[in-house]
Scaffold this motif. Structure first.
Motif, PDB file in Angstrom:
ATOM      1  N   PHE A 107       0.822  -1.199   0.000  1.00  0.00           N
ATOM      2  CA  PHE A 107       0.000   0.000   0.000  1.00  0.00           C
ATOM      3  C   PHE A 107       0.863   1.258   0.000  1.00  0.00           C
ATOM      4  O   PHE A 107       0.564   2.241  -0.687  1.00  0.00           O
ATOM      5  CB  PHE A 107      -0.922  -0.013   1.219  1.00  0.00           C
ATOM      6  CG  PHE A 107      -2.054   0.950   1.126  1.00  0.00           C
ATOM      7  CD1 PHE A 107      -3.070   0.758   0.197  1.00  0.00           C
ATOM      8  CD2 PHE A 107      -2.100   2.056   1.950  1.00  0.00           C
ATOM      9  CE1 PHE A 107      -4.126   1.650   0.107  1.00  0.00           C
ATOM     10  CE2 PHE A 107      -3.153   2.957   1.869  1.00  0.00           C
ATOM     11  CZ  PHE A 107      -4.166   2.752   0.942  1.00  0.00           C
ATOM     12  N   SER A 108       1.956   1.188   0.737  1.00  0.00           N
ATOM     13  CA  SER A 108       2.877   2.322   0.792  1.00  0.00           C
ATOM     14  C   SER A 108       3.502   2.590  -0.571  1.00  0.00           C
ATOM     15  O   SER A 108       3.570   3.731  -1.043  1.00  0.00           O
ATOM     16  CB  SER A 108       3.969   2.039   1.835  1.00  0.00           C
ATOM     17  OG  SER A 108       4.864   3.114   1.931  1.00  0.00           O
TER      18      SER A 108
ATOM     19  N   THR B 199       2.965   5.863  -2.988  1.00  0.00           N
ATOM     20  CA  THR B 199       4.079   6.687  -3.453  1.00  0.00           C
ATOM     21  C   THR B 199       4.006   6.905  -4.952  1.00  0.00           C
ATOM     22  O   THR B 199       4.174   8.015  -5.455  1.00  0.00           O
ATOM     23  CB  THR B 199       5.415   6.030  -3.074  1.00  0.00           C
ATOM     24  OG1 THR B 199       5.507   5.970  -1.647  1.00  0.00           O
ATOM     25  CG2 THR B 199       6.602   6.821  -3.617  1.00  0.00           C
TER      26      THR B 199
ATOM     27  N   GLU C  60      11.054   4.280  -0.529  1.00  0.00           N
ATOM     28  CA  GLU C  60      10.462   3.331   0.417  1.00  0.00           C
ATOM     29  C   GLU C  60      11.460   2.794   1.428  1.00  0.00           C
ATOM     30  O   GLU C  60      11.109   2.023   2.311  1.00  0.00           O
ATOM     31  CB  GLU C  60       9.813   2.180  -0.350  1.00  0.00           C
ATOM     32  CG  GLU C  60       8.615   2.627  -1.194  1.00  0.00           C
ATOM     33  CD  GLU C  60       7.497   3.193  -0.332  1.00  0.00           C
ATOM     34  OE1 GLU C  60       7.113   2.545   0.637  1.00  0.00           O
ATOM     35  OE2 GLU C  60       7.043   4.316  -0.631  1.00  0.00           O
TER      36      GLU C  60
END
Lengths: 139, 139
Positions: B35-36, B40, B56
């Motif tokens: 999800f991160s 992004t 990340e």
DNA sequence: CATAACCACTTAGCAACGCTAAGTATTCCC
DNA sequence: GGGAATACTTAGCGTTGCTAAGTGGTTATG
């Protein structure tokens, strides 16, 4: 900034910071989970396995594995509870205490180096943020 | 509170909150890392693999595996760079965009429910803390 | 007091995700 | 053109989450 944006940014910032901190771990050091568990026992222990798992926000089987590593490393003692034969009591050994004291400075050094350069206001924000984070964690 | 204590508490609070947040993930949802990464790319992309991995805070091979999952799920496109045949350009697909928009509210709901009850002062602290966390992450 | 229900811990096995080392393809530079 | 550097990928390891199921101790009940 809306609550939704705040939530989103905060969650992602927390995750990325965790990965960033992991990058700083030396090879021979305890892992993050192990160090966290040892620290909890050191400062707030002794605890039973279940109590510790609730503190650390993991399930008992996950906690058990981490504790196994600490016991094998001689840092934690697992003893049967006197009043309830099902429970185990986890205490930090003398070696564990020494390790904790010695490691802390080095382990927190990366963060401390940066925080020491912050303004008093930034440090105040950080201290308050920690309280908010604890509140969120325990809710 | 000393800088050492601040560093220590902050690091542990960060880790425990990350575990707490993980507990709230529904079974069919994207993992935190996925999800991160998708977020992004959605907000700041497109990126090459290396650029994304730096954002990340993971190594390129780790990033690659996460990206594979997103590509397989049809959320991200991996296309060869026009100007440099070694590079790949990662973009969010239309499905990925829809997924991102739809999922965000639900995914951030747990945090948002709690943050909405905070005082304006607490929200201000949180917003400032996010900036501090980003600064630390990128240092 | 026997037995069922419950509880605490453990074991076993799965998946996600970090990492390093090494392989392949492309570009850069002499 | 050919070697060094760069970008991505593949392979394989360790840690750390999880759930499901097993073991043994405690508690409650008929």
């Amino acid at each position: 900034m809306t609550v939704a944006e705040l939530s989103h940014d905060f969650r992602l910032a927390n995750g990325r910071l965790a990965r960033r901190l992991r990058q700083e771990k030396a090879d021979n050091e305890l892992s993050g989970s192990q160090f966290s568990a040892l620290g909890t026992l050191f400062f707030y222990g002794p605890f039973t396995l279940r109590e510790l798992s609730e503190h650390e926000k993991v399930t008992p089987p996950s906690m058990n594995r981490t504790v196994n590593a600490l016991v094998q490393a001689g840092l934690v003692n697992r003893t049967a509870s006197a009043d309830d034969g099902r429970k185990v009591v986890l205490t930090v050994t003398e070696i564990g205490r020494t390790m904790m004291r010695d490691t802390r400075k080095r382990r927190d050094a990366w963060l401390a180096q940066r925080i020491v350069k912050f303004t008093p206001e930034q440090r105040r924000v950080l201290a308050e943020a920690i309280e908010i984070m604890k509140e969120l964690t325990d809710s």
